[in-house]
Design an enzyme around this catalytic site. Structure first.
Site, PDB file in Angstrom:
ATOM      1  N   HIS A  36       0.818  -1.220   0.000  1.00  0.00           N
ATOM      2  CA  HIS A  36       0.000   0.000   0.000  1.00  0.00           C
ATOM      3  C   HIS A  36       0.850   1.266   0.000  1.00  0.00           C
ATOM      4  CE1 HIS A  36       0.379  -0.198   4.539  1.00  0.00           C
ATOM      5  NE2 HIS A  36       0.470   1.114   4.369  1.00  0.00           N
TER       6      HIS A  36
ATOM      7  N   ASP B 175       0.060  -7.572   1.315  1.00  0.00           N
ATOM      8  CA  ASP B 175       0.545  -6.201   1.470  1.00  0.00           C
ATOM      9  C   ASP B 175       2.073  -6.138   1.444  1.00  0.00           C
ATOM     10  OD1 ASP B 175       0.266  -3.476   1.677  1.00  0.00           O
ATOM     11  OD2 ASP B 175       0.087  -3.456   3.856  1.00  0.00           O
TER      12      ASP B 175
ATOM     13  N   SER C 227       4.850   2.428   7.852  1.00  0.00           N
ATOM     14  CA  SER C 227       4.518   1.247   7.046  1.00  0.00           C
ATOM     15  C   SER C 227       5.690   0.811   6.187  1.00  0.00           C
ATOM     16  CB  SER C 227       3.328   1.531   6.133  1.00  0.00           C
ATOM     17  OG  SER C 227       2.141   1.131   6.734  1.00  0.00           O
TER      18      SER C 227
END
Length: 497
Positions: free
Chosen positions: A144, A174, A247
């Site tokens: 993402h 992901d 992230s």
């Protein structure tokens, strides 16, 4: 790139991807991670010796040695948005009941042949983290973070910058793999998530809110967490401070080994609130190997819909404990159907690996290879049995999901039922079933509604009301009803009191 929200209607809080900062700016930071954690003297069990307190690890050594292998990732891209023709100056402040509001709207629409509607590309920017796993420039991050990216820039701790190529991204897990044209780069050491223990100290390095090379620490709160997003990932839960921009960054153990990739947070506010999730490095390595070799990752498919086994279901199906994945529907012609799996079966093990919660099943199956054969230990109608299924490919077009069982009753259930008419069966695509004309008492409390079609009771197909009454009469605490509402099928536990 803004934080990705994972919505769950049962949760007030939202699961947010911790990975990208939107281009509109961050705003004021109001919270600081408490950070101060002290080892407490251990309690002494009845006859057991006291547990010796462990010293807090020296995180500075890990940061000094492996910090240079953690990178900042900047992303630019565009997204197409559909909106009205731009408003006149001041119109955004006009109330809908302002006499000039409608005038401005009509005037501007009149200037455009499309009636004031337009679609345009809007530039987007975001930031995330990543880490180097190969000295020749292979980098792991979250999918993402680089989703819809047109340009990805990697910045090292020594301030060198490189344009990165996205070798591939797997949205199911992901995970994304990048490559930069460089050699002799610092790299991290990869560990094994299987050796990670709950309560163990862990360390995160990343770029929260764009603050590069930020270090935060905490402990492992749990392993094998299933999140409400149909994910195939058995997440590591920690209390490490993770925020937008973290992230894709690494999660280290006390030996300086990467055991996970920081991915999501659980939050009411959009910022860190004490619960964060990381993708196990074992999963990431498997996906990375596929992407480097082929540019994509493949996942296996069993072809079932499952739900949680609670105590009511355990009582209904005569299970010794509320564990396993209850099969609510089976894809017609799919791998599970060909293996003989039926609605009402409870999957308890896959290749000897226990399935404790329903979320364990997609995590195990999704990380297997298409075409692989798996041994399924199941519980069917009060007895254990074993099946072997040859897994399909999750990317292949799936067939229709259908149930193999059908039916329930009145009286103790609180249901008024009638058999389905031939045209109703044809419309619903069912061979059998009883239509719920009225729901009250225990069934209504369990969520059964008039108009539902009841297909089975305790996993056994029931074709008439007499069979239902007989089954309910023999039940002790609860029964499990398989109902169809619209095109969906789900087991409903009904407590008989």
């Amino acid at each position: 790139m803004t934080s990705l929200a994972l919505k769950n209607t049962r949760l007030v809080a939202a699961l947010l991807a911790a990975g990208a900062i939107g281009g509109a700016g961050v705003g004021v930071l109001n919270a600081v991670h408490p950070g101060a954690l002290a080892a407490a003297p251990a309690a002494v069990a009845s006859n057991a010796a006291a547990v010796v307190p462990m010293a807090v690890p020296d995180f500075s050594r890990i940061t000094e040695r492996y910090g240079p292998a953690v990178v900042n990732i900047s992303v630019t891209g565009t997204t197409r948005v559909s909106n009205d023709w731009p408003m006149a100056q001041g119109e955004e402040d006009a109330a809908p009941n302002d006499p000039f509001f409608e005038f401005f709207r009509r005037f501007q629409q009149g200037q455009r042949p499309d009636g004031g509607k337009s679609e345009q590309e809007v530039p987007t920017r975001g930031q995330g983290s990543g880490f180097i796993v190969s000295a020749d420039g292979i980098i792991l991050t979250n999918a993402h973070v680089v989703r819809d990216a047109k340009e990805v820039t990697v910045k090292l701790t020594d301030r060198r910058e490189y344009r990165a190529k996205v070798l591939g991204a797997d949205l199911r897990t992901d995970i994304a793999v990048l490559r930069i044209e460089a050699n002799n780069l610092p790299v991290v050491t990869l560990g094994k998530t299987s050796e990670l223990k709950v309560g163990e100290w862990v360390l995160a390095i990343g770029s929260p809110f764009g603050f590069e090379n930020t270090v935060t620490a905490g402990v492992v709160s749990a392993k094998g967490r299933s999140l409400p997003d149909d994910s195939t990932v058995p997440f590591i839960q920690t209390d490490v401070a993770v925020n937008p921009g973290n992230s894709g960054g690494p999660l280290f153990n006390t030996r300086g080994e990467v055991v996970g990739i920081n991915s999501q947070i659980y939050s009411r506010s959009g910022g860190y609130q004490g619960v964060s999730f990381a993708i196990p490095i074992d999963v990431a390595e498997k996906i990375k190997t596929q992407i480097v070799a082929t540019g994509k990752a493949e996942h296996a498919r069993l072809g079932v819909a499952v739900q949680e086994v609670n105590q009511a279901f355990a009582d209904s199906f005569k299970l010794d404990r509320p564990e396993g994945a209850l099969v609510s529907s089976v894809e017609k012609g799919g791998p599970a159907d060909k293996a003989g799996l039926q609605s009402g079966d409870v999957i308890r093990r896959v290749n000897g690996q226990p399935i404790v919660s329903s979320g364990d099943l997609p995590a195990v199956i999704g990380l297997a290879a298409p075409g692989e054969s798996v041994k399924l230990d199941i519980w069917r109608q009060g007895a254990a049995t074993t099946l072997t299924a040859r897994l399909g490919n999750a990317d292949e077009k799936t067939g229709q999901v259908t149930s193999k069982q059908e039916a329930p009753s009145q009286g103790k259930l609180g249901l008024a039922l009638r058999p389905l008419k031939p045209e109703e069966k044809q419309q619903a695509g069912l061979d059998n079933g009883l239509l719920v004309q009225q729901a009250s008492g225990p069934s209504a409390l369990a969520g059964v509604e008039a108009g539902d079609v009841l297909l089975s009771i305790n996993g056994v197909s029931v074709k008439n009301i007499e069979q239902v009454r007989a089954t309910v009469a023999k039940a002790e605490k609860s029964v499990a009803l398989l109902i169809q509402r619209g095109n969906s099928k789900i087991f409903v536990p009904v407590n008989l009191g």
